[in-house]
Design a protein around this motif. Structure first.
Motif, mmCIF file in Angstrom:
data_model
loop_
_atom_site.group_PDB
_atom_site.id
_atom_site.type_symbol
_atom_site.label_atom_id
_atom_site.label_comp_id
_atom_site.label_asym_id
_atom_site.label_seq_id
_atom_site.Cartn_x
_atom_site.Cartn_y
_atom_site.Cartn_z
ATOM 1 N N LEU A 72 0.823 -1.000 0.020
ATOM 2 C CA LEU A 72 -0.024 0.063 0.012
ATOM 3 C C LEU A 72 0.794 1.204 0.080
ATOM 4 N N ILE A 73 2.101 1.224 0.698
ATOM 5 C CA ILE A 73 2.819 2.574 0.869
ATOM 6 C C ILE A 73 3.711 2.771 -0.632
ATOM 7 N N GLY A 74 3.850 1.388 -1.129
ATOM 8 C CA GLY A 74 4.390 1.714 -2.636
ATOM 9 C C GLY A 74 3.400 2.386 -3.811
ATOM 10 N N LEU A 75 2.134 1.872 -3.552
ATOM 11 C CA LEU A 75 0.996 2.560 -4.446
ATOM 12 C C LEU A 75 0.622 3.715 -3.927
ATOM 13 N N ALA A 76 0.803 4.250 -2.622
ATOM 14 C CA ALA A 76 0.673 5.562 -2.474
ATOM 15 C C ALA A 76 1.755 6.485 -2.883
ATOM 16 N N TRP A 77 3.048 6.075 -3.096
ATOM 17 C CA TRP A 77 3.887 6.807 -3.837
ATOM 18 C C TRP A 77 3.859 7.109 -5.152
ATOM 19 N N LEU A 78 2.951 6.044 -5.769
ATOM 20 C CA LEU A 78 2.703 6.390 -7.167
ATOM 21 C C LEU A 78 1.746 7.067 -7.297
ATOM 22 N N VAL A 79 0.741 7.324 -6.508
ATOM 23 C CA VAL A 79 -0.320 8.525 -6.565
ATOM 24 C C VAL A 79 0.012 9.831 -6.355
ATOM 25 N N ARG A 80 1.250 9.820 -5.357
ATOM 26 C CA ARG A 80 1.900 11.278 -5.021
ATOM 27 C C ARG A 80 2.509 11.635 -6.138
ATOM 28 N N ALA A 81 3.227 10.602 -6.959
ATOM 29 C CA ALA A 81 4.038 11.100 -8.264
ATOM 30 C C ALA A 81 3.067 11.349 -9.532
ATOM 31 N N GLY A 82 1.778 11.154 -9.262
ATOM 32 C CA GLY A 82 0.909 11.167 -10.269
ATOM 33 C C GLY A 82 0.697 10.316 -11.329
ATOM 34 N N LEU A 83 1.393 9.091 -10.954
ATOM 35 C CA LEU A 83 1.512 7.973 -12.094
ATOM 36 C C LEU A 83 0.058 7.268 -12.055
ATOM 37 N N ILE A 84 -0.617 7.420 -10.721
ATOM 38 C CA ILE A 84 -2.066 6.733 -10.579
ATOM 39 C C ILE A 84 -2.925 7.757 -10.078
ATOM 40 N N GLY A 85 -4.257 7.850 -10.762
ATOM 41 C CA GLY A 85 -4.928 8.854 -10.110
ATOM 42 C C GLY A 85 -5.577 8.678 -8.749
ATOM 43 N N SER A 86 -5.954 7.311 -8.700
ATOM 44 C CA SER A 86 -6.581 6.878 -7.237
ATOM 45 C C SER A 86 -6.491 5.498 -7.029
ATOM 46 N N LEU A 87 -6.592 5.101 -5.791
ATOM 47 C CA LEU A 87 -6.554 3.801 -5.421
ATOM 48 C C LEU A 87 -7.710 3.157 -5.180
ATOM 49 N N SER A 88 -8.957 4.197 -5.199
ATOM 50 C CA SER A 88 -10.314 3.693 -5.085
ATOM 51 C C SER A 88 -10.458 2.396 -5.859
ATOM 52 N N PRO A 89 -10.361 2.114 -7.061
ATOM 53 C CA PRO A 89 -10.581 0.774 -7.858
ATOM 54 C C PRO A 89 -10.102 -0.307 -7.081
ATOM 55 N N LEU A 90 -8.834 -0.182 -6.411
ATOM 56 C CA LEU A 90 -8.296 -1.394 -5.987
ATOM 57 C C LEU A 90 -8.678 -1.863 -4.445
ATOM 58 N N ALA A 91 -9.700 -1.103 -3.881
ATOM 59 C CA ALA A 91 -10.381 -1.299 -2.577
ATOM 60 C C ALA A 91 -10.716 -2.470 -2.536
ATOM 61 N N PRO A 92 -11.681 -3.074 -3.513
ATOM 62 C CA PRO A 92 -12.136 -4.494 -3.087
ATOM 63 C C PRO A 92 -11.058 -5.562 -3.115
ATOM 64 N N LEU A 93 -10.028 -5.305 -4.115
ATOM 65 C CA LEU A 93 -9.000 -6.346 -4.055
ATOM 66 C C LEU A 93 -8.106 -6.305 -2.795
ATOM 67 N N MET A 94 -7.870 -5.095 -2.171
ATOM 68 C CA MET A 94 -7.340 -4.902 -0.889
ATOM 69 C C MET A 94 -8.040 -5.571 0.087
ATOM 70 N N GLN A 95 -9.350 -5.342 0.144
ATOM 71 C CA GLN A 95 -10.241 -6.022 1.223
ATOM 72 C C GLN A 95 -10.187 -7.767 1.149
ATOM 73 N N GLN A 96 -10.238 -8.109 0.045
ATOM 74 C CA GLN A 96 -9.892 -9.547 -0.107
ATOM 75 C C GLN A 96 -8.496 -9.971 0.291
ATOM 76 N N ALA A 97 -7.441 -9.482 0.043
ATOM 77 C CA ALA A 97 -6.287 -9.700 0.542
ATOM 78 C C ALA A 97 -6.169 -9.450 1.940
ATOM 79 N N THR A 98 -6.779 -8.472 2.561
ATOM 80 C CA THR A 98 -6.569 -8.477 3.975
ATOM 81 C C THR A 98 -7.344 -9.611 4.711
ATOM 82 N N ASN A 99 -8.510 -10.068 4.111
ATOM 83 C CA ASN A 99 -9.211 -11.128 4.782
ATOM 84 C C ASN A 99 -8.511 -12.356 4.632
#
Length: 390
Positions: A72-99
């Motif tokens: 998640l930290i790595g993805l957040a840096w991609l957002v900060r650099a402007g390479l990704i607009g938002s991580l919201s589309p990944l929320a379902p995947l992150m939830q499954q991974a957490t569970n």
């Protein structure tokens, strides 16, 4: 996100700032050293308004497992650099991974740490720690509702309106609800602990709850004497391990002399069983061993939690290393070590084993402080009753 840093409003970026911390209520087995990342929560604004004199306010979260957190930290840096607009589309995947990725401890916690200057101008630090075992942690946020309802039933109705509830609820309101669950809290004093004896500094507020005989033994005692019994394992590998550490040979009843040499940062314990001596160095852990007691036998270092419960002080192994290189716990030794008091006398029990070697060594007995020159006369008991050795 907005936050206050060094007395000025600044912009921060969630999950791109980190710190490591060990949550450790005094006298309890601490959580593993946890990686926390900056998060955007209403507390950042609410606390700045309530205490405008606060120069820096930082709030973090430590999701587990850490591998997912680092992703998640790595993805957040991609957002900060402007390479990704938002991580919201990944929320379902992150939830499954957490569970699905349920590695790590089945326990959690939180801490609050405040640092500033006292009236004399000296730096002061104070922290509050909360540890929740098992499934009790997720219940804590909803406890605020129960606490408010109970206060209202007692005639203390809160004023209407949405706001921070720091004036409506106190810590004691929560503590009454924690008492019925496996939730433990406690305070630590930070810099003030640096001037205390090693065990007192690590145990914090739990130090005063220990029996006098245990506190006397660790309150810069210089020498102690007593009697002990020693057992050794029969496995060849176990005997080799015992020889490497320097454990004494087997004996049913043997005199014991312990010398404590202390300096600013550590304590050297020299134990003499009969004519055989071996030494170790104890010190407060740092980094990932923060809040743990570390004991070094030559190239081996063991990091242990000091757990004070039922008038007994247990040493619970958390980490170990060889020449400073961390080693996996499944490969390490097993330890059952504790101190207690019987008939007003300090007693110790140390048992070391290994899955491949069985029991390596077990020694247990009693000690009494003997002063700076070890002048006490120790009389051999007729026998050590088995009920007092267990």
């Amino acid at each position: 996100m907005r936050l206050v840093r060094n007395g000025r409003p600044e912009q921060g970026h969630p999950f791109t700032e980190q710190l490591r911390y060990t949550i450790a209520p005094p006298g309890r087995r601490p959580l593993r050293n946890t990686l926390f990342s900056l998060v955007d929560v209403p507390d950042l604004r609410a606390l700045a308004e309530l205490w405008p004199e606060a120069r820096t306010i930082w709030m973090g979260a430590g999701p587990a497992p850490e591998t997912l957190h680092r992703a998640l930290i790595g993805l957040a840096w991609l957002v900060r650099a402007g390479l990704i607009g938002s991580l919201s589309p990944l929320a379902p995947l992150m939830q499954q991974a957490t569970n699905r990725l349920r590695r790590g401890e089945h326990r959690g916690g939180m801490f609050v740490e405040v640092e500033g200057s006292d009236r004399a101008g000296a730096t002061a630090k104070r922290s509050w720690h909360l540890l929740a075992e098992g499934n009790d942690g997720p219940l804590i946020p909803s406890m605020a509702v129960e606490a408010l309802v109970r206060k209202a039933l007692d005639g203390h109705r809160p004023a209407p309106g949405a706001r921070a509830a720091v004036r409506d609820l106190e810590l004691r309101d929560y503590e009454a609800l924690f008492a019925g669950r496996t939730i433990y809290t406690g305070f630590r004093s930070g810099a003030a602990d640096e001037h205390k004896p090693l065990y007192a500094a690590l145990l914090g507020d739990a130090w005063q709850g220990l029996p006098d005989a245990i506190r006397e033994m660790h309150d810069r005692t210089i020498t102690a004497e007593g009697r002990a019994s020693v057992e050794r394992g029969r496995n060849v590998l176990g005997r080799l391990m015992a020889w490497m550490v320097g454990f004494p040979g087997a004996s049913g009843d043997i005199p014991v002399h312990v010398r404590f040499d202390t300096d600013k940062d550590d304590e050297t314990w020299t134990r003499t069983f009969g004519r055989h001596s071996f030494s170790s160095v104890q010190f407060a852990g740092r980094g990932r061993s923060q809040r743990l007691l570390c004991e070094r036998f030559g190239p081996l270092t063991f990091a242990m939690a000091l757990v004070a419960e039922d008038s007994r002080l247990a040493l619970v192994l958390h980490r170990w290393s060889l020449f400073g290189l961390p080693l996996p716990m499944w490969l390490g030794p097993r330890s059952t070590s504790y101190e207690t008091v019987e008939d007003g006398r300090f007693r110790f029990h140390v048992e070391i084993s290994h899955p491949l070697a069985g029991m390596i060594a077990r020694y247990r007995g009693w000690l009494e402080p003997s002063g700076p020159h070890g002048s006490s006369e120790i009389v051999s008991p007729a026998a050590l009753p088995s009920s007092r050795q267990s």
